[in-house]
Design a protein around this motif. Structure first.
Motif, PDB file in Angstrom:
ATOM      1  N   LEU A 161       0.783  -1.404  -0.401  1.00 36.18           N
ATOM      2  CA  LEU A 161       0.343  -0.301  -0.222  1.00 36.18           C
ATOM      3  C   LEU A 161       0.865   1.074   0.375  1.00 36.18           C
ATOM      4  O   LEU A 161       0.209   2.135   0.454  1.00 36.18           O
ATOM      5  CB  LEU A 161      -0.953   0.211   1.188  1.00 36.18           C
ATOM      6  N   ASP A 162       1.842   1.104  -0.135  1.00 36.90           N
ATOM      7  CA  ASP A 162       2.942   2.261  -0.603  1.00 36.90           C
ATOM      8  C   ASP A 162       2.069   3.416  -1.197  1.00 36.90           C
ATOM      9  O   ASP A 162       2.362   3.022  -2.891  1.00 36.90           O
ATOM     10  CB  ASP A 162       4.447   1.591  -1.290  1.00 36.90           C
ATOM     11  N   GLY A 163       2.268   4.354  -0.666  1.00 34.12           N
ATOM     12  CA  GLY A 163       2.094   5.655  -1.483  1.00 34.12           C
ATOM     13  C   GLY A 163       0.280   5.314  -1.656  1.00 34.12           C
ATOM     14  O   GLY A 163      -0.241   6.524  -2.056  1.00 34.12           O
ATOM     15  N   VAL A 164      -0.300   4.638  -0.927  1.00 36.98           N
ATOM     16  CA  VAL A 164      -2.006   4.427  -1.212  1.00 36.98           C
ATOM     17  C   VAL A 164      -2.202   5.287   0.220  1.00 36.98           C
ATOM     18  O   VAL A 164      -3.276   5.913   0.779  1.00 36.98           O
ATOM     19  CB  VAL A 164      -2.646   3.656  -1.173  1.00 36.98           C
ATOM     20  N   ILE A 165      -1.350   4.819   1.835  1.00 37.91           N
ATOM     21  CA  ILE A 165      -1.860   5.451   2.829  1.00 37.91           C
ATOM     22  C   ILE A 165      -0.426   5.263   3.317  1.00 37.91           C
ATOM     23  O   ILE A 165       1.045   4.522   2.941  1.00 37.91           O
ATOM     24  CB  ILE A 165      -2.745   4.305   3.202  1.00 37.91           C
ATOM     25  N   ARG A 166      -0.362   5.978   4.588  1.00 39.90           N
ATOM     26  CA  ARG A 166       0.841   6.230   5.101  1.00 39.90           C
ATOM     27  C   ARG A 166       0.274   4.812   6.838  1.00 39.90           C
ATOM     28  O   ARG A 166      -0.431   4.434   7.326  1.00 39.90           O
ATOM     29  CB  ARG A 166       0.565   7.193   5.692  1.00 39.90           C
ATOM     30  N   ILE A 167       1.764   4.310   7.127  1.00 43.09           N
ATOM     31  CA  ILE A 167       1.716   3.070   7.772  1.00 43.09           C
ATOM     32  C   ILE A 167       3.321   3.145   8.847  1.00 43.09           C
ATOM     33  O   ILE A 167       4.432   3.532   7.623  1.00 43.09           O
ATOM     34  CB  ILE A 167       2.354   1.623   7.548  1.00 43.09           C
ATOM     35  N   GLY A 168       2.406   3.684   9.643  1.00 40.46           N
ATOM     36  CA  GLY A 168       3.133   3.859  11.279  1.00 40.46           C
ATOM     37  C   GLY A 168       3.365   3.055  11.773  1.00 40.46           C
ATOM     38  O   GLY A 168       2.732   1.942  11.951  1.00 40.46           O
ATOM     39  N   LEU A 267      -8.108   0.658  -7.696  1.00 36.90           N
ATOM     40  CA  LEU A 267      -8.563   1.655  -6.792  1.00 36.90           C
ATOM     41  C   LEU A 267      -7.270   2.274  -6.242  1.00 36.90           C
ATOM     42  O   LEU A 267      -6.560   3.052  -5.833  1.00 36.90           O
ATOM     43  CB  LEU A 267      -9.348   0.901  -6.019  1.00 36.90           C
ATOM     44  N   LYS A 268      -5.830   1.412  -6.117  1.00 35.28           N
ATOM     45  CA  LYS A 268      -4.723   1.125  -5.784  1.00 35.28           C
ATOM     46  C   LYS A 268      -3.987   2.554  -6.672  1.00 35.28           C
ATOM     47  O   LYS A 268      -3.541   3.458  -5.789  1.00 35.28           O
ATOM     48  CB  LYS A 268      -3.663   0.058  -5.859  1.00 35.28           C
ATOM     49  N   VAL A 269      -3.943   2.724  -7.576  1.00 37.38           N
ATOM     50  CA  VAL A 269      -3.665   3.493  -8.764  1.00 37.38           C
ATOM     51  C   VAL A 269      -4.430   4.841  -8.327  1.00 37.38           C
ATOM     52  O   VAL A 269      -3.892   6.599  -8.373  1.00 37.38           O
ATOM     53  CB  VAL A 269      -3.705   3.188 -10.189  1.00 37.38           C
ATOM     54  N   ALA A 270      -5.616   4.513  -8.614  1.00 38.40           N
ATOM     55  CA  ALA A 270      -6.403   6.186  -8.348  1.00 38.40           C
ATOM     56  C   ALA A 270      -6.342   6.220  -6.844  1.00 38.40           C
ATOM     57  O   ALA A 270      -5.560   8.010  -6.904  1.00 38.40           O
ATOM     58  CB  ALA A 270      -8.019   5.635  -7.916  1.00 38.40           C
ATOM     59  N   ALA A 271      -5.860   6.219  -5.575  1.00 43.34           N
ATOM     60  CA  ALA A 271      -4.926   6.503  -5.084  1.00 43.34           C
ATOM     61  C   ALA A 271      -4.226   7.003  -4.713  1.00 43.34           C
ATOM     62  O   ALA A 271      -3.745   7.859  -4.084  1.00 43.34           O
ATOM     63  CB  ALA A 271      -5.327   5.407  -3.399  1.00 43.34           C
ATOM     64  N   MET A 272      -3.258   6.872  -5.498  1.00 42.15           N
ATOM     65  CA  MET A 272      -1.377   6.990  -5.363  1.00 42.15           C
ATOM     66  C   MET A 272      -1.806   8.254  -6.234  1.00 42.15           C
ATOM     67  O   MET A 272      -0.619   8.976  -5.288  1.00 42.15           O
ATOM     68  CB  MET A 272      -1.057   5.872  -5.992  1.00 42.15           C
ATOM     69  N   PHE A 273      -2.512   8.529  -7.301  1.00 41.19           N
ATOM     70  CA  PHE A 273      -2.675   9.487  -7.748  1.00 41.19           C
ATOM     71  C   PHE A 273      -4.105  10.717  -7.317  1.00 41.19           C
ATOM     72  O   PHE A 273      -3.762  11.169  -8.928  1.00 41.19           O
ATOM     73  CB  PHE A 273      -2.479   9.179  -9.488  1.00 41.19           C
ATOM     74  N   ASP A 274      -3.684  10.022  -6.527  1.00 38.82           N
ATOM     75  CA  ASP A 274      -5.458  11.430  -5.961  1.00 38.82           C
ATOM     76  C   ASP A 274      -5.124  12.828  -5.941  1.00 38.82           C
ATOM     77  O   ASP A 274      -4.214  13.148  -5.900  1.00 38.82           O
ATOM     78  CB  ASP A 274      -5.068  10.947  -4.617  1.00 38.82           C
ATOM     79  N   LYS A 275      -5.687  13.460  -7.114  1.00 38.78           N
ATOM     80  CA  LYS A 275      -5.494  15.507  -7.225  1.00 38.78           C
ATOM     81  C   LYS A 275      -4.432  15.100  -8.013  1.00 38.78           C
ATOM     82  O   LYS A 275      -3.830  16.300  -8.506  1.00 38.78           O
ATOM     83  CB  LYS A 275      -5.235  16.077  -6.170  1.00 38.78           C
TER      84      LYS A 275
END
Length: 787
Positions: A161-168, A267-275
């Protein structure tokens, strides 16, 4: 000494060591994650358990442990940065360390994972809350077996999920205060944060890779529309279509012989390139070749319509979605790489003010997140030039600008000033920083040479507001935007604003005794004024204006005798004896300034202060034993011998009331008889304040009414009557609210009309004076005398 594999604790004395940063191999601007990661690497290789034949292994590891324990603690690190080991004041005399197995397997489980953000308390509040990205955060303990069992799954999810959500991840052994504040009671606890969230929601699903990915993708807010065949043809021709095309568009092509990827990959691509990129789907069914599609086309990239070249790019023979992401990244424009000559040319043009500012990224290679940042910036940063500099190719440029971590962002401003950003590195933060910094072109990151010229007064023709800070200090990062805002209120020739990074200029900070961060001061000629107010732009503006045009008179050993000891009989002096380091003194400072401004219309009232740290001998001679001490030297020649000492509440209203008690012209306290006989039927003009003792506005007006009495002396007499005690008189006067001011003596009165007067609207002594004189001028006392 023999060490077992169990956890061993050694109580040790601090021994002489080299520079702590050099021992750990980190830069002075390193954050806590970098420090912990460096120490873990050294601990695994240098631990005495693994170096039993080395007689100095124990001593070496003590030095490493000492360096780590100091640098990971913000307070100890601050003291060390300023004063070295000597500045630790005994707080660093004892250290402990643990067995090799702890550092190998339990110390910071995720420190070595680039896709997982190791968070401390400051990171959590700065980066997770109110973020423009979703977050999943793992609160764990390295001593917890379930946490270790989850670790490989957590790493896999972070990569997927790198680029889709931040994992902390938060190590609750190191940051136990944060975990305690959030109510973490079991390990691991997993919290999910939607975009712009103020708090996290507990994740209660299965702890498998598939479950985590499904959980995140179900919450991706992405609209992936299917386009019709007619719109497809228009897009390829470059004609207008029913939707905006200012952004590039990526179209997944789905057909019988086409790999259009899975819905989750969409979905992954859309989230990564959001806006950044519009993501669409075109279903050509089994006739893809008839729609001008090369064989086995999986996706088509259409540049933004406003680009000179709008030819589509066809992606084919791509089996992996990460490959597709890389292809899209290659198509997106990014800031230009600047050479050394180009950078010098830009600086030259900016000094003349003939160019817009520049936001520059200083880097040492690319990661996915950085690539996305660089590609996305042009869409949200406007009217600012964008560039990047490779610090491996041009180290001299980066060193001269004190760039010492990567990536780091800086702004070159019209006029030639330069400033580095600190804190968050999100797109919104960078855009906000660039906009603020370009506007605040009078804020300069100072070089060592410039700092010394200011502090040694060789640059005495300019007034400087200096902010001494450390980039790892959260209050410092919060204060910097306030400094920029304040700078907009002053022209460059009037006041210059300088910021000084004490991790870069540590020796200068020590030389000038900078004890805490942030420390701010104003340098005006030979005078230095310490900034002790709230860390806001409004406070800075107020502080500078007061320092340059003070309402409060500064008394020194040179003028104290003339002004206080030999005080003129007609003057009142109120003096605040203070010490700059005293917290109550700092709290009193803005209040004392407000008191001074309240009395600036009265030339016989002087409000002053004495800095007892600078004037220790003077304060000693006056037997000032505590701070702050407030004394009043009243009217008359014996004021120096018998000052009044204030011991009431330290607020503006209370102090003002106390000072007005010493005024030469008093406000008469009226009762039922004196109101009628002295005021209402008097030949003099009277202003009467009808008040109630429980009324807060009445209390606020009381000192202002006393000030008005001084200003109207010889013109009008002033009195007050308590409407709780003399209710019938207030009713006769038509008083319906408190306080009410009524002016008497401007019209003819008889025995049936003595309460008839003119109401006066005012809240300050100056307003009362002005409004009363206007009424006297317009209605006139002449009519009263004639009648």
């Amino acid at each position: 000494m023999h060490l077992t594999s169990a956890i061993l604790l050694f109580v040790i004395s601090l021994t002489s060591a080299g520079d702590y940063y050099e021992l750990l191999g980190v830069q002075k601007t390193a954050d806590q994650r970098e420090i912990r990661k460096a120490f873990k690497k050294l601990a695994v290789s240098q631990h005495p358990d693994k170096n039993k034949e080395d007689p100095k292994a124990h001593e070496t590891f003590i030095k490493l442990t000492t360096a780590y324990e100091v640098l990971k603690d913000p307070e100890l690190r601050k003291k060390y940065d300023l004063y070295g080991e000597e500045g630790l004041d005994g707080s660093n005399k004892q250290r402990t360390y643990q067995s090799w197995t702890y550092y190998q397997y339990n110390f910071g489980i995720y420190d070595d994972d680039p896709e997982i953000v190791t968070l401390n308390k400051n990171d959590y509040y700065d980066n997770v809350l109110n973020s423009d990205k979703m977050w999943l955060v793992n609160f764990y303990s390295p001593m917890c077996s379930h946490c270790h069992h989850l670790a490989p799954v957590w790493r896999s999810v972070a990569k997927d999920l790198d680029g889709v959500i931040r994992i902390g991840a938060v190590n609750c052994e190191d940051d136990w205060q944060l975990c305690h504040q959030l109510g973490i009671q079991a390990y691991p606890t997993l919290l999910y944060y939607p975009k712009n969230a103020r708090q996290g929601d507990k994740y209660r699903g299965e702890r498998t890779r598939e479950a985590f990915v499904r959980f995140v993708l179900d919450r991706v807010d992405a609209k992936i529309r299917e386009i019709s065949k007619s719109v497809w043809i228009l897009l390829l021709k470059g004609d207008d279509v029913p939707e905006p095309t200012k952004r590039p568009t990526l179209i997944f092509v789905c057909g019988k012989d086409n790999n259009c990827f899975e819905p989750d990959e969409h979905l992954k691509v859309a989230a990564m390139f959001d806006k950044m990129v519009n993501v669409r789907i075109f279903n050509c069914e089994d006739k893809c070749s008839s729609y001008a599609l090369p064989h086995n086309t999986h996706a088509v990239y259409l540049p933004a319509r406003n680009k000179e070249s709008s030819s589509p790019e066809f992606f084919y023979d791509i089996d992996d979605v990460d490959q597709l992401i890389q292809k899209v990244l290659e198509q997106l424009p990014e800031p230009q790489d600047l050479s050394a000559d180009e950078f010098k040319s830009i600086k030259r043009h900016l000094r003349s003010g003939s160019d817009a500012g520049w936001l520059i990224c200083f880097y040492m290679g690319h990661e996915t997140i950085l690539d996305l940042q660089l590609k996305r910036l042009p869409s949200i940063v406007h009217d600012i030039n964008l560039g990047k500099i490779h610090c491996g190719k041009y180290p001299d440029i980066c060193n001269d600008l004190n760039v010492n971590r990567y990536p780091q962002w800086g702004v070159l401003k019209p006029g030639g000033a330069f400033e580095l950003t600190h804190g968050k590195s999100t797109m919104n933060h960078l855009a906000k920083f660039a906009e603020e910094s370009i506007r605040a072109k009078n804020v300069w990151a100072l070089s060592a040479e410039k700092i010394l010229s200011i502090m040694q007064r060789t640059d005495s023709t300019r007034v400087w507001f200096l902010d001494w800070y450390a980039p790892w200090c959260p209050p410092c990062v919060q204060f910097l935007p306030e400094v920029r805002k304040a700078s907009l209120h002053f022209d460059t020739p009037v006041v210059h604003f300088g910021i000084i990074d004490c991790t870069v200029h540590a020796s200068i900070c020590r030389q000038y005794n900078i004890r805490s961060y942030p420390t701010a001061m104003l340098i005006n000629g030979s005078n230095t004024y310490q900034f002790t107010l709230d860390k806001t732009a409004a406070s800075i503006v107020h502080f500078i204006n007061e320092a340059m045009n003070p309402s409060v008179i500064r008394l020194t050993s040179k003028n104290f005798e003339q002004r206080i000891i030999k005080k003129r009989a007609r003057l009142i002096w109120a003096v605040d004896y203070f010490a700059p380091w005293c917290t109550p003194c700092q709290q009193l400072a803005p209040i004392w300034t407000s008191v001074a401004k309240a009395f600036n219309s009265l030339p016989f009232v002087k409000i002053a202060n004495v800095d007892c740290e600078v004037e220790a001998q003077l304060c000693g001679s006056q037997r000032v034993r505590s701070y702050p001490t407030i004394r009043l030297y009243p009217l008359g020649g014996d004021g120096y011998q018998s000052p009044a000492v204030y011991d009431g509440p330290r607020d503006v209203l209370s102090i003002k009331k106390w000072i007005t008690d010493f005024f030469p012209v008093t406000v008469q306290e009226l009762n039922a008889i004196t109101l009628e006989e002295d005021a209402l039927i008097s030949k003099d003009i009277w202003l009467v304040d009808y008040f109630a003792p429980w009324c807060s506005h009445c209390h606020s007006l009381e000192p202002e009414f006393a000030i008005a009495a001084q200003l109207l002396d010889g013109e009008v007499r002033l009195g007050r009557i308590n409407c709780d005690n003399f209710r019938s008189q207030c009713v006769k006067a038509g008083v319906r609210a408190y306080p009410t001011l009524i002016l008497y003596g401007l019209r003819h009165k008889n025995q049936y009309d003595i309460y008839k007067g003119v109401q006066v609207q005012a809240t300050t002594g100056e307003e009362i004076k002005e409004n009363v004189l206007k009424l006297i001028s317009s209605i006139g006392k002449k009519a009263h005398d004639e009648l």
